[in-house]
Design an enzyme around this catalytic site. Structure first.
Site, PDB file in Angstrom:
ATOM      1  N   ARG A 196     -10.561   4.426   6.916  1.00  0.00           N
ATOM      2  CA  ARG A 196      -9.386   4.464   6.019  1.00  0.00           C
ATOM      3  C   ARG A 196      -9.827   4.340   4.561  1.00  0.00           C
ATOM      4  O   ARG A 196      -9.260   5.001   3.687  1.00  0.00           O
ATOM      5  CB  ARG A 196      -8.389   3.353   6.400  1.00  0.00           C
ATOM      6  CG  ARG A 196      -7.640   3.678   7.696  1.00  0.00           C
ATOM      7  CD  ARG A 196      -7.073   2.447   8.357  1.00  0.00           C
ATOM      8  NE  ARG A 196      -6.068   1.769   7.576  1.00  0.00           N
ATOM      9  CZ  ARG A 196      -5.698   0.497   7.786  1.00  0.00           C
ATOM     10  NH1 ARG A 196      -6.273  -0.219   8.754  1.00  0.00           N
ATOM     11  NH2 ARG A 196      -4.770  -0.049   7.040  1.00  0.00           N
ATOM     12  N   ARG A 208      -5.183  -9.604   9.107  1.00  0.00           N
ATOM     13  CA  ARG A 208      -3.952  -9.049   9.675  1.00  0.00           C
ATOM     14  C   ARG A 208      -4.179  -8.641  11.135  1.00  0.00           C
ATOM     15  O   ARG A 208      -3.269  -8.738  11.958  1.00  0.00           O
ATOM     16  CB  ARG A 208      -3.474  -7.847   8.853  1.00  0.00           C
ATOM     17  CG  ARG A 208      -2.149  -7.300   9.356  1.00  0.00           C
ATOM     18  CD  ARG A 208      -1.513  -6.316   8.406  1.00  0.00           C
ATOM     19  NE  ARG A 208      -2.282  -5.079   8.322  1.00  0.00           N
ATOM     20  CZ  ARG A 208      -2.008  -4.078   7.493  1.00  0.00           C
ATOM     21  NH1 ARG A 208      -0.994  -4.191   6.655  1.00  0.00           N
ATOM     22  NH2 ARG A 208      -2.737  -2.990   7.463  1.00  0.00           N
ATOM     23  N   ARG A 263      -2.510  -4.955  14.665  1.00  0.00           N
ATOM     24  CA  ARG A 263      -2.303  -3.524  14.417  1.00  0.00           C
ATOM     25  C   ARG A 263      -3.515  -2.738  14.901  1.00  0.00           C
ATOM     26  O   ARG A 263      -4.657  -3.094  14.595  1.00  0.00           O
ATOM     27  CB  ARG A 263      -2.064  -3.302  12.918  1.00  0.00           C
ATOM     28  CG  ARG A 263      -0.697  -2.709  12.644  1.00  0.00           C
ATOM     29  CD  ARG A 263      -0.415  -2.674  11.185  1.00  0.00           C
ATOM     30  NE  ARG A 263      -1.142  -1.605  10.502  1.00  0.00           N
ATOM     31  CZ  ARG A 263      -0.888  -1.225   9.266  1.00  0.00           C
ATOM     32  NH1 ARG A 263       0.062  -1.829   8.586  1.00  0.00           N
ATOM     33  NH2 ARG A 263      -1.575  -0.264   8.702  1.00  0.00           N
ATOM     34  N   LYS A 289       0.544  -3.153  -0.868  1.00  0.00           N
ATOM     35  CA  LYS A 289       1.693  -2.253  -1.083  1.00  0.00           C
ATOM     36  C   LYS A 289       2.939  -2.780  -0.356  1.00  0.00           C
ATOM     37  O   LYS A 289       3.995  -2.926  -0.946  1.00  0.00           O
ATOM     38  CB  LYS A 289       1.379  -0.831  -0.597  1.00  0.00           C
ATOM     39  CG  LYS A 289       0.233  -0.164  -1.336  1.00  0.00           C
ATOM     40  CD  LYS A 289       0.020   1.274  -0.884  1.00  0.00           C
ATOM     41  CE  LYS A 289      -0.422   1.419   0.568  1.00  0.00           C
ATOM     42  NZ  LYS A 289      -1.788   0.928   0.839  1.00  0.00           N
ATOM     43  N   ARG A 348       0.170  10.135  -0.728  1.00  0.00           N
ATOM     44  CA  ARG A 348      -1.228   9.777  -0.489  1.00  0.00           C
ATOM     45  C   ARG A 348      -2.158  10.950  -0.751  1.00  0.00           C
ATOM     46  O   ARG A 348      -3.376  10.809  -0.615  1.00  0.00           O
ATOM     47  CB  ARG A 348      -1.401   9.327   0.966  1.00  0.00           C
ATOM     48  CG  ARG A 348      -1.288   7.815   1.180  1.00  0.00           C
ATOM     49  CD  ARG A 348      -1.334   7.542   2.665  1.00  0.00           C
ATOM     50  NE  ARG A 348      -1.871   6.262   3.016  1.00  0.00           N
ATOM     51  CZ  ARG A 348      -1.142   5.171   3.280  1.00  0.00           C
ATOM     52  NH1 ARG A 348       0.164   5.207   3.177  1.00  0.00           N
ATOM     53  NH2 ARG A 348      -1.727   4.056   3.650  1.00  0.00           N
TER      54      ARG A 348
END
Ligand code: B4P
Length: 191
Positions: A145, A128, A134, A14, A89
């Site tokens: 998630r 990532r 993160r 996204k 969402r």
């Protein structure tokens, strides 16, 4: 430029594809994930609330998210179109977005759904984690998630279908190929 809602599972691209779309069409960009991470960095009250949810792989409550979105939208330059990245969402967020745009006499535009297999998603997010560190990119939180995505966000695809806005793009192994398909679609939409 029409408004765009970019939709997909965590790690589906996204944010990545939004940046490419913004670079090509020069539109506004609202990433609710970036807005929340900015608040956390500043140590604001909102950031303190958001951190608890994000670190645990959960969604921020709808009411809070909807008020942040409306405020951010009204700060965008007028008339250029906006890409909504990570919002809505939930079905409640989608209904609120529809109402907010109708109140401003703006159109919802088009929805772009990125479909990527879960193995690829997990590999991207773990990568990532190494590159950006993160807090929510660790295997345990990523699995939460995904579960939240399946239970609360995925049902929204049918909502967009009903609105006649849903356009799907499936990952075939090449970022450039997928991006080419998205650009061809958006060029045709904005002729
Ligand atoms: P987000 O920031 O939206 O996080 P995300 O779902 O992981 O997507 P993101 O845009 O970051 O990643 P992308 O797919 O581009 O949200 C974080 C958290 O904030 C949520 O879990 C939630 O708690 C909260 N939140 C945000 N919005 C909310 C809302 N509306 N309501 C409630 N809570 C909300 O890419 C991921 C990685 O894959 C990147 O490293 C990228 O480089 C890589 N990648 C992408 N495409 C690739 C490709 N084609 N090839 C190779 N790598 C690729």
């Amino acid at each position: 430029m029409k408004n765009i809602i970019i939709f997909g599972a965590p790690g589906s691209g996204k944010g990545t594809y939004s940046d490419e779309i913004v670079a090509r069409y020069g539109m506004g960009h609202i990433s609710t994930g970036d807005v929340l991470r900015g608040e956390i960095k500043q140590g604001s009250e909102l950031g303190k609330i958001a951190k608890g949810y994000i670190d645990n792989g959960q969604l921020i409550p709808d009411e809070l998210m909807i008020s942040i979105l409306a405020k951010t939208y009204d700060e965008m330059p007028a008339g250029k179109g906006v890409i909504f990245d990570g919002f809505p969402r939930t079905i409640a967020q989608a209904e609120a977005l529809k109402q907010m745009l109708a109140e401003r006499k703006h159109d919802m535009g088009v929805m772009i759904e990125l479909i990527v297999d879960e193995e690829t998603l997990m590999a991207r997010l773990l990568n990532r984690a190494i590159e950006q560190g993160r807090a929510d990119d660790n295997e345990e939180t990523i699995k939460k998630r995904f579960a939240v995505y399946h239970s609360q966000t995925e049902p929204l695809a049918a909502w967009f279908e009903k609105e006649g806005m849903r356009h799907t793009f499936t990952w075939g192994g090449s970022k450039e190929a997928m991006l080419g398909e998205i650009f061809a679609f958006l060029d045709a939409e904005n002729k």
